[in-house]
Write a protein that holds these residues in place. Structure first.
Motif, PDB file in Angstrom:
ATOM      1  N   UNK A  63       0.844  -1.190   0.000  1.00 48.22           N
ATOM      2  CA  UNK A  63       0.000   0.000   0.000  1.00 48.22           C
ATOM      3  C   UNK A  63       0.882   1.242   0.000  1.00 48.22           C
ATOM      4  N   UNK A  64       0.383   2.371  -0.481  1.00 44.53           N
ATOM      5  CA  UNK A  64       1.191   3.583  -0.516  1.00 44.53           C
ATOM      6  C   UNK A  64       1.628   3.973   0.886  1.00 44.53           C
ATOM      7  N   UNK A  65       2.801   4.562   0.990  1.00 43.75           N
ATOM      8  CA  UNK A  65       3.303   5.048   2.261  1.00 43.75           C
ATOM      9  C   UNK A  65       3.469   6.554   2.183  1.00 43.75           C
ATOM     10  N   UNK A  66       3.552   7.176   3.365  1.00 40.49           N
ATOM     11  CA  UNK A  66       3.658   8.630   3.411  1.00 40.49           C
ATOM     12  C   UNK A  66       5.094   9.108   3.494  1.00 40.49           C
ATOM     13  N   UNK A  67       6.053   8.167   3.523  1.00 43.39           N
ATOM     14  CA  UNK A  67       7.447   8.543   3.658  1.00 43.39           C
ATOM     15  C   UNK A  67       8.042   8.847   2.292  1.00 43.39           C
ATOM     16  N   UNK A  85      12.513  10.008  10.199  1.00 45.32           N
ATOM     17  CA  UNK A  85      13.418   9.319  11.110  1.00 45.32           C
ATOM     18  C   UNK A  85      13.817   7.954  10.581  1.00 45.32           C
ATOM     19  N   UNK A  86      12.986   7.332   9.746  1.00 41.59           N
ATOM     20  CA  UNK A  86      13.334   6.016   9.213  1.00 41.59           C
ATOM     21  C   UNK A  86      14.535   6.123   8.279  1.00 41.59           C
ATOM     22  N   UNK A  87      14.549   7.154   7.445  1.00 41.06           N
ATOM     23  CA  UNK A  87      15.706   7.384   6.574  1.00 41.06           C
ATOM     24  C   UNK A  87      16.923   7.759   7.402  1.00 41.06           C
ATOM     25  N   UNK A 103      34.095  -3.581   1.886  1.00 38.36           N
ATOM     26  CA  UNK A 103      33.237  -3.934   0.767  1.00 38.36           C
ATOM     27  C   UNK A 103      31.767  -3.965   1.106  1.00 38.36           C
ATOM     28  N   UNK A 104      31.388  -3.356   2.221  1.00 32.99           N
ATOM     29  CA  UNK A 104      29.988  -3.346   2.639  1.00 32.99           C
ATOM     30  C   UNK A 104      29.082  -2.713   1.586  1.00 32.99           C
ATOM     31  N   UNK A 105      27.975  -3.357   1.307  1.00 34.90           N
ATOM     32  CA  UNK A 105      26.946  -2.793   0.434  1.00 34.90           C
ATOM     33  C   UNK A 105      25.720  -2.502   1.294  1.00 34.90           C
ATOM     34  N   UNK A 106      25.221  -1.303   1.212  1.00 32.04           N
ATOM     35  CA  UNK A 106      24.163  -0.876   2.122  1.00 32.04           C
ATOM     36  C   UNK A 106      22.831  -1.551   1.817  1.00 32.04           C
ATOM     37  N   UNK A 107      22.041  -1.663   2.853  1.00 32.18           N
ATOM     38  CA  UNK A 107      20.647  -2.086   2.726  1.00 32.18           C
ATOM     39  C   UNK A 107      19.778  -0.835   2.809  1.00 32.18           C
ATOM     40  N   UNK A 108      18.601  -0.906   2.237  1.00 33.01           N
ATOM     41  CA  UNK A 108      17.660   0.207   2.327  1.00 33.01           C
ATOM     42  C   UNK A 108      16.436  -0.227   3.127  1.00 33.01           C
ATOM     43  N   UNK A 109      15.737   0.756   3.641  1.00 30.62           N
ATOM     44  CA  UNK A 109      14.507   0.511   4.379  1.00 30.62           C
ATOM     45  C   UNK A 109      13.310   0.753   3.473  1.00 30.62           C
ATOM     46  N   UNK A 110      12.335  -0.142   3.532  1.00 25.96           N
ATOM     47  CA  UNK A 110      11.132   0.011   2.724  1.00 25.96           C
ATOM     48  C   UNK A 110       9.904   0.048   3.629  1.00 25.96           C
ATOM     49  N   UNK A 111       9.367   1.235   3.892  1.00 22.27           N
ATOM     50  CA  UNK A 111       8.117   1.326   4.660  1.00 22.27           C
ATOM     51  C   UNK A 111       6.945   0.828   3.813  1.00 22.27           C
ATOM     52  N   UNK A 138      15.090  -3.822   4.377  1.00 21.77           N
ATOM     53  CA  UNK A 138      14.473  -3.927   5.696  1.00 21.77           C
ATOM     54  C   UNK A 138      13.061  -3.379   5.562  1.00 21.77           C
ATOM     55  N   UNK A 139      12.075  -4.212   5.816  1.00 18.87           N
ATOM     56  CA  UNK A 139      10.671  -3.841   5.655  1.00 18.87           C
ATOM     57  C   UNK A 139      10.045  -3.506   7.003  1.00 18.87           C
TER      58      UNK A 139
END
Length: 292
Positions: A63-67, A85-87, A103-111, A138-139
């Motif tokens: 569903x759509x998020x407001x972030x 704050x999540x970002x 060599x770390x590759x970042x993860x992203x957060x998905x609200x 990260x959900x």
């Protein structure tokens, strides 16, 4: 715990794309610090692996998020707009791991809201925040996280949220290091010393190490981590212990069904990480002392 007004937030820290059809089987979901009480009650009562519950694919859509990461540029934005704050958490935690792992590759957060399809299959808000190794995301349902923390008997705060999200990014680090694959290869074992519990306790330890780094690092986005914040973090760790959740759901404790560790164990490893000189202290697979 505060955000530095002039610190930059990574505009790519949030994945704001629409959820697509599930691609079940792309990877296992690693349940973490905020594992949903509804899913865990089912798992604890019926011996079901929570990852299997979340890994089913029913074709649901996000569903759509407001972030919107485009409006979250600095710490001042996180103070102005709580959605930012999540970002901010993701930016700070990725910075930490970028300094720890070559060599770390970042993860992203998905609200998301209500339900979403991931590379690990479909999930709902009741599953709580989770990391999917199939798409390195990260959900979390941002509104449900607050409800979850309250339902588990601890207060919502930026410190508690940071602990939960840092735990999930700890799973990302385990994924990159190969620790997660080794633990999953052992099968769906449960119990206080099982690979599943060791994996979760290590993620707790990683979360504690990150929070200490954030408290001490003058260049980080987060500042003013106080003793009161530490208390809130410890209370959050207690709330997500298997024994605490079992008592809430059935009034009884069954150690053989544990998948994350007791409240005492989770507090022990979170504090161990906070006091650790290096991440070597977080090797839960090399010790029989898990704090139980």
């Amino acid at each position: 715990m505060d955000f530095k007004d002039d610190a930059k937030i990574d505009s790519d820290a949030i994945d704001s794309s629409a959820g697509g059809p599930g691609r079940g089987g792309g990877g296992k979901i690693a349940l973490g610090g905020g594992a949903g009480i509804v899913v865990l009650i089912l798992a604890l009562l019926f011996g079901i692996n929570p990852g299997d519950i979340l890994g089913t694919d029913d074709g649901s859509q996000a569903a759509p998020t407001s972030t919107s990461s485009s409006t979250c540029r600095t710490g001042a934005d996180a103070d102005r707009d709580p959605n930012c704050r999540w970002a901010a958490y993701a930016t700070s935690i990725n910075q930490y791991w970028g300094e720890q792992l070559s060599g770390y590759t970042k993860a992203r957060t998905k609200p998301f809201s209500n339900s979403i399809s991931t590379a690990c299959g479909s999930a709902t808000a009741e599953g709580g925040p989770f990391y999917c190794s199939g798409d390195k995301l990260v959900y979390l349902d941002t509104s449900f996280l607050s409800q979850l923390l309250n339902q588990l008997g601890t207060e919502t705060s930026t410190a508690a949220e940071a602990y939960v999200i840092a735990h999930e990014y700890g799973h990302h680090a385990q994924d990159l290091l190969g620790t997660m694959a080794k633990a999953h290869a052992a099968g769906n074992q449960t119990g206080p010393h099982s690979p599943s519990v060791r994996l979760e306790l290590q993620a707790d330890c990683y979360a504690g190490a990150y929070l200490k780094w954030a408290a001490d690092n003058p260049d980080d986005l987060i500042e003013n981590v106080t003793s009161a914040d530490i208390t809130k973090i410890v209370n959050a760790a207690k709330a997500v212990g298997d024994d605490h959740i079992q008592k809430q759901s059935s009034g009884q404790v069954n150690q053989d069904a544990w998948t994350h560790g007791s409240s005492k164990m989770r507090v022990y490893w979170t504090q161990k990480g906070f006091n650790a000189a290096s991440l070597k202290s977080c090797d839960t697979f090399a010790t029989n002392n898990l704090g139980d």
